[in-house]
Write a protein that holds these residues in place. Structure first.
Motif, PDB file in Angstrom:
ATOM      1  N   VAL A  31       0.502  -3.470 -13.050  1.00  0.00           N
ATOM      2  CA  VAL A  31      -0.662  -4.350 -12.952  1.00  0.00           C
ATOM      3  C   VAL A  31      -1.125  -4.495 -11.512  1.00  0.00           C
ATOM      4  CG1 VAL A  31      -1.490  -6.712 -13.283  1.00  0.00           C
ATOM      5  CG2 VAL A  31      -0.111  -5.605 -15.054  1.00  0.00           C
ATOM      6  N   ILE A  32      -0.217  -4.814 -10.587  1.00  0.00           N
ATOM      7  CA  ILE A  32      -0.644  -5.053  -9.211  1.00  0.00           C
ATOM      8  C   ILE A  32      -1.121  -3.776  -8.527  1.00  0.00           C
ATOM      9  CG2 ILE A  32       0.878  -7.048  -8.954  1.00  0.00           C
ATOM     10  CD1 ILE A  32       2.730  -5.256  -7.272  1.00  0.00           C
ATOM     11  N   ASN A  33      -0.523  -2.637  -8.860  1.00  0.00           N
ATOM     12  CA  ASN A  33      -0.926  -1.389  -8.221  1.00  0.00           C
ATOM     13  C   ASN A  33      -2.198  -0.811  -8.813  1.00  0.00           C
ATOM     14  OD1 ASN A  33       1.173  -0.907  -6.212  1.00  0.00           O
ATOM     15  ND2 ASN A  33       2.565  -0.707  -7.947  1.00  0.00           N
ATOM     16  N   SER A  34      -2.607  -1.308  -9.977  1.00  0.00           N
ATOM     17  CA  SER A  34      -3.867  -0.846 -10.549  1.00  0.00           C
ATOM     18  C   SER A  34      -5.068  -1.363  -9.767  1.00  0.00           C
ATOM     19  CB  SER A  34      -3.979  -1.285 -12.010  1.00  0.00           C
ATOM     20  OG  SER A  34      -4.095  -2.693 -12.114  1.00  0.00           O
ATOM     21  N   PHE A  35      -4.852  -2.381  -8.906  1.00  0.00           N
ATOM     22  CA  PHE A  35      -5.931  -2.945  -8.093  1.00  0.00           C
ATOM     23  C   PHE A  35      -5.869  -2.471  -6.637  1.00  0.00           C
ATOM     24  CE2 PHE A  35      -5.387  -6.027 -11.537  1.00  0.00           C
ATOM     25  CZ  PHE A  35      -6.688  -6.138 -11.991  1.00  0.00           C
ATOM     26  N   LYS A  36      -5.046  -1.476  -6.333  1.00  0.00           N
ATOM     27  CA  LYS A  36      -4.899  -0.966  -4.975  1.00  0.00           C
ATOM     28  C   LYS A  36      -5.428   0.449  -4.874  1.00  0.00           C
ATOM     29  CE  LYS A  36      -0.488  -3.465  -4.330  1.00  0.00           C
ATOM     30  NZ  LYS A  36       0.961  -3.282  -4.041  1.00  0.00           N
ATOM     31  N   ASN A  37      -5.791   0.837  -3.655  1.00  0.00           N
ATOM     32  CA  ASN A  37      -6.089   2.247  -3.430  1.00  0.00           C
ATOM     33  C   ASN A  37      -4.787   2.998  -3.163  1.00  0.00           C
ATOM     34  OD1 ASN A  37      -5.402   1.773  -0.697  1.00  0.00           O
ATOM     35  ND2 ASN A  37      -7.530   1.237  -0.206  1.00  0.00           N
ATOM     36  N   LEU A  38      -4.868   4.307  -3.074  1.00  0.00           N
ATOM     37  CA  LEU A  38      -3.660   5.118  -2.949  1.00  0.00           C
ATOM     38  C   LEU A  38      -2.888   4.805  -1.677  1.00  0.00           C
ATOM     39  CD1 LEU A  38      -1.885   7.362  -4.076  1.00  0.00           C
ATOM     40  CD2 LEU A  38      -3.376   9.026  -2.936  1.00  0.00           C
ATOM     41  N   PHE A  39      -3.609   4.603  -0.556  1.00  0.00           N
ATOM     42  CA  PHE A  39      -2.924   4.310   0.711  1.00  0.00           C
ATOM     43  C   PHE A  39      -2.166   2.989   0.616  1.00  0.00           C
ATOM     44  CE2 PHE A  39      -2.921   2.077   4.795  1.00  0.00           C
ATOM     45  CZ  PHE A  39      -2.215   2.985   5.573  1.00  0.00           C
ATOM     46  N   GLU A  40      -2.758   1.981   0.018  1.00  0.00           N
ATOM     47  CA  GLU A  40      -2.103   0.668  -0.074  1.00  0.00           C
ATOM     48  C   GLU A  40      -0.901   0.717  -1.020  1.00  0.00           C
ATOM     49  OE1 GLU A  40      -3.299  -4.044  -0.857  1.00  0.00           O
ATOM     50  OE2 GLU A  40      -4.800  -2.446  -1.042  1.00  0.00           O
ATOM     51  N   ILE A  41      -0.983   1.536  -2.073  1.00  0.00           N
ATOM     52  CA  ILE A  41       0.156   1.679  -2.984  1.00  0.00           C
ATOM     53  C   ILE A  41       1.347   2.270  -2.250  1.00  0.00           C
ATOM     54  CG2 ILE A  41       1.013   2.904  -5.026  1.00  0.00           C
ATOM     55  CD1 ILE A  41      -1.775   2.702  -6.202  1.00  0.00           C
ATOM     56  N   ILE A  42       1.095   3.307  -1.456  1.00  0.00           N
ATOM     57  CA  ILE A  42       2.185   3.936  -0.708  1.00  0.00           C
ATOM     58  C   ILE A  42       2.724   3.011   0.366  1.00  0.00           C
ATOM     59  CG2 ILE A  42       2.774   5.883   0.799  1.00  0.00           C
ATOM     60  CD1 ILE A  42       0.661   7.506  -0.698  1.00  0.00           C
ATOM     61  N   ASP A  43       1.830   2.257   1.019  1.00  0.00           N
ATOM     62  CA  ASP A  43       2.233   1.390   2.128  1.00  0.00           C
ATOM     63  C   ASP A  43       2.962   0.139   1.649  1.00  0.00           C
ATOM     64  OD1 ASP A  43       2.123   0.607   4.994  1.00  0.00           O
ATOM     65  OD2 ASP A  43       0.849  -1.008   4.203  1.00  0.00           O
ATOM     66  N   ASN A  44       2.524  -0.422   0.515  1.00  0.00           N
ATOM     67  CA  ASN A  44       3.100  -1.689   0.043  1.00  0.00           C
ATOM     68  C   ASN A  44       3.119  -1.689  -1.478  1.00  0.00           C
ATOM     69  OD1 ASN A  44       4.079  -4.293  -0.090  1.00  0.00           O
ATOM     70  ND2 ASN A  44       2.090  -5.266   0.252  1.00  0.00           N
ATOM     71  N   THR A  45       4.106  -1.003  -2.043  1.00  0.00           N
ATOM     72  CA  THR A  45       4.160  -0.828  -3.492  1.00  0.00           C
ATOM     73  C   THR A  45       4.464  -2.124  -4.224  1.00  0.00           C
ATOM     74  OG1 THR A  45       4.959   1.433  -3.168  1.00  0.00           O
ATOM     75  CG2 THR A  45       5.253   0.475  -5.349  1.00  0.00           C
ATOM     76  N   LEU A  46       5.342  -2.949  -3.673  1.00  0.00           N
ATOM     77  CA  LEU A  46       5.802  -4.141  -4.380  1.00  0.00           C
ATOM     78  C   LEU A  46       4.931  -5.361  -4.136  1.00  0.00           C
ATOM     79  CD1 LEU A  46       9.668  -3.824  -3.783  1.00  0.00           C
ATOM     80  CD2 LEU A  46       8.340  -3.045  -5.741  1.00  0.00           C
ATOM     81  N   GLY A  47       4.125  -5.353  -3.083  1.00  0.00           N
ATOM     82  CA  GLY A  47       3.344  -6.531  -2.725  1.00  0.00           C
ATOM     83  C   GLY A  47       2.040  -6.645  -3.485  1.00  0.00           C
ATOM     84  N   PHE A  48       1.445  -7.833  -3.396  1.00  0.00           N
ATOM     85  CA  PHE A  48       0.147  -8.054  -4.027  1.00  0.00           C
ATOM     86  C   PHE A  48      -0.933  -7.292  -3.258  1.00  0.00           C
ATOM     87  CE2 PHE A  48       2.458 -11.732  -5.660  1.00  0.00           C
ATOM     88  CZ  PHE A  48       2.034 -11.743  -6.979  1.00  0.00           C
ATOM     89  N   PRO A  49      -2.010  -6.894  -3.918  1.00  0.00           N
ATOM     90  CA  PRO A  49      -3.087  -6.172  -3.226  1.00  0.00           C
ATOM     91  C   PRO A  49      -3.828  -7.069  -2.242  1.00  0.00           C
ATOM     92  CG  PRO A  49      -3.702  -6.677  -5.489  1.00  0.00           C
ATOM     93  CD  PRO A  49      -2.256  -7.040  -5.364  1.00  0.00           C
ATOM     94  N   ARG A  50      -4.219  -6.481  -1.104  1.00  0.00           N
ATOM     95  CA  ARG A  50      -5.005  -7.243  -0.128  1.00  0.00           C
ATOM     96  C   ARG A  50      -6.394  -7.532  -0.670  1.00  0.00           C
ATOM     97  NH1 ARG A  50      -2.889  -2.848   2.849  1.00  0.00           N
ATOM     98  NH2 ARG A  50      -0.974  -3.385   3.979  1.00  0.00           N
ATOM     99  N   ASN A  51      -6.970  -6.548  -1.326  1.00  0.00           N
ATOM    100  CA  ASN A  51      -8.272  -6.698  -1.970  1.00  0.00           C
ATOM    101  C   ASN A  51      -8.181  -6.097  -3.373  1.00  0.00           C
ATOM    102  OD1 ASN A  51      -9.802  -7.749   0.375  1.00  0.00           O
ATOM    103  ND2 ASN A  51      -9.342  -5.735   1.237  1.00  0.00           N
ATOM    104  N   LEU A  52      -8.861  -6.733  -4.309  1.00  0.00           N
ATOM    105  CA  LEU A  52      -8.826  -6.235  -5.683  1.00  0.00           C
ATOM    106  C   LEU A  52      -9.818  -5.089  -5.834  1.00  0.00           C
ATOM    107  CD1 LEU A  52      -8.663  -9.605  -7.680  1.00  0.00           C
ATOM    108  CD2 LEU A  52      -6.785  -8.101  -7.007  1.00  0.00           C
ATOM    109  N   HIS A  53      -9.308  -3.890  -6.098  1.00  0.00           N
ATOM    110  CA  HIS A  53     -10.144  -2.702  -6.241  1.00  0.00           C
ATOM    111  C   HIS A  53     -10.465  -2.493  -7.719  1.00  0.00           C
ATOM    112  CE1 HIS A  53      -9.771  -1.241  -2.065  1.00  0.00           C
ATOM    113  NE2 HIS A  53      -8.568  -1.794  -2.104  1.00  0.00           N
ATOM    114  N   PHE A  54     -11.491  -3.195  -8.200  1.00  0.00           N
ATOM    115  CA  PHE A  54     -11.890  -3.018  -9.598  1.00  0.00           C
ATOM    116  C   PHE A  54     -12.512  -1.651  -9.843  1.00  0.00           C
ATOM    117  CE2 PHE A  54     -11.804  -7.644  -9.175  1.00  0.00           C
ATOM    118  CZ  PHE A  54     -11.073  -7.994 -10.299  1.00  0.00           C
ATOM    119  N   LYS A  55     -12.864  -0.969  -8.764  1.00  0.00           N
ATOM    120  CA  LYS A  55     -13.459   0.358  -8.935  1.00  0.00           C
ATOM    121  C   LYS A  55     -12.451   1.344  -9.541  1.00  0.00           C
ATOM    122  CE  LYS A  55     -12.397   2.018  -4.253  1.00  0.00           C
ATOM    123  NZ  LYS A  55     -12.982   2.548  -3.009  1.00  0.00           N
ATOM    124  N   ASN A  56     -11.148   1.047  -9.423  1.00  0.00           N
ATOM    125  CA  ASN A  56     -10.150   1.889 -10.082  1.00  0.00           C
ATOM    126  C   ASN A  56     -10.389   1.931 -11.594  1.00  0.00           C
ATOM    127  OD1 ASN A  56      -8.851   2.517  -7.718  1.00  0.00           O
ATOM    128  ND2 ASN A  56      -7.214   1.019  -7.965  1.00  0.00           N
TER     129      ASN A  56
END
Length: 276
Positions: A31-56
């Protein structure tokens, strides 16, 4: 005594909560990684997204052709559930009401077939049916689901029908029904709890299945939702943000269905699990 009982209950609740958290952790990651871009997923997999990327979700919806894949999944699931409930119920009724050594043997062989792993017959099945030219269509997939789903359905229906008095059918026959009419007008309506249970379990299987549709359906326009998520895997990389969004959109419909039907699972299985 009450203090010991309360302490015991507390330990049980703690264990159950721990098990729940273990099971929910992968869901949390998706759920949390579905709102991240690829760079943010690699950088912070377990954390909450900085910005919600609904464009995914928007891009995944378009790339996987969600409406077409959704309809394919609905068609396969609905028709597969219908045949897996319709034909096994009649088969179980025939085995139960027509006792003979042959029927007992056939029932035993059908139940024994549940122990054969699908992976053992997967390659021969694909080669044989592929050479016959009957693969690559949804009708073949539904036929395979009927074949693999029948043994468990027959076993469950067979156990449940033992609680239905044979006198009800005899009374219907006296009133003018033939055996087929007696089954559909008297017996089948009484099978509603176990039918709902079988339907619910099979809906979860058919909707989420990946391997069998992957072997049978090759054309892009026939792909179900689980197959469509494979589009986000490249040769050497994968766009995990889009993949997570696609997984969420694939799972949500079946979760909604399960919420409404979950009460029938235990009810039907318990009532149908009578020793043969």
């Amino acid at each position: 005594m009450s203090r010991k009982f309360s302490l015991k209950n507390s330990r049980i609740y703690i264990i159950l909560i721990a098990i729940l958290l273990i099971y929910m952790f992968p869901v949390y990651l998706v759920v949390i990684n579905s709102f991240k871009n690829l760079f943010e997923i690699i950088d912070n997999t377990l954390g909450f997204p900085r910005n919600l990327h609904f464009k995914n979700y928007i891009q995944a919806f378009n790339d996987m052709n969600y409406p077409m894949a959704f309809m394919n999944s609905v068609i396969v699931t609905v028709f597969s559930v219908i045949v897996v409930c319709f034909f096994p119920s009649m088969t179980a009724h025939y085995f139960l009401r027509n006792k003979s050594k042959f029927n007992t043997l056939m029932f035993g062989l059908m139940i024994a077939s549940m122990n054969i792993p699908f992976h053992a017959i997967m390659i021969p099945m694909v080669r044989i049916y592929g050479s016959l030219g009957v693969l690559n269509n949804k009708a073949s997939l539904i036929y395979f689901y009927l074949a693999f789903g029948t043994p468990l359905s027959v076993f469950t229906y067979h156990g449940f029908m033992k609680s239905i008095p044979k006198e009800l059918e005899e009374a219907a026959v006296i009133d003018g029904c033939n055996k087929i009419q007696a089954f559909f007008k008297v017996v089948f309506p009484l099978l509603t709890p176990v039918t709902a249970s079988i339907a619910t379990l099979n809906i979860l299987w058919f909707w989420n299945d990946y391997l069998l549709p992957f072997l049978v359906l090759k054309k892009a326009e026939q792909r179900t939702l689980p197959l469509s998520t494979f589009a986000f895997f490249g040769t050497h990389s994968a766009d995990y943000g889009l993949l997570m969004a696609a997984l969420i959109m694939t799972v949500i419909p079946i979760v909604i269905v399960y919420v409404f039907l979950q009460k029938y699972i235990i009810q039907g299985i318990v009532q149908g699990a009578v020793k043969y």
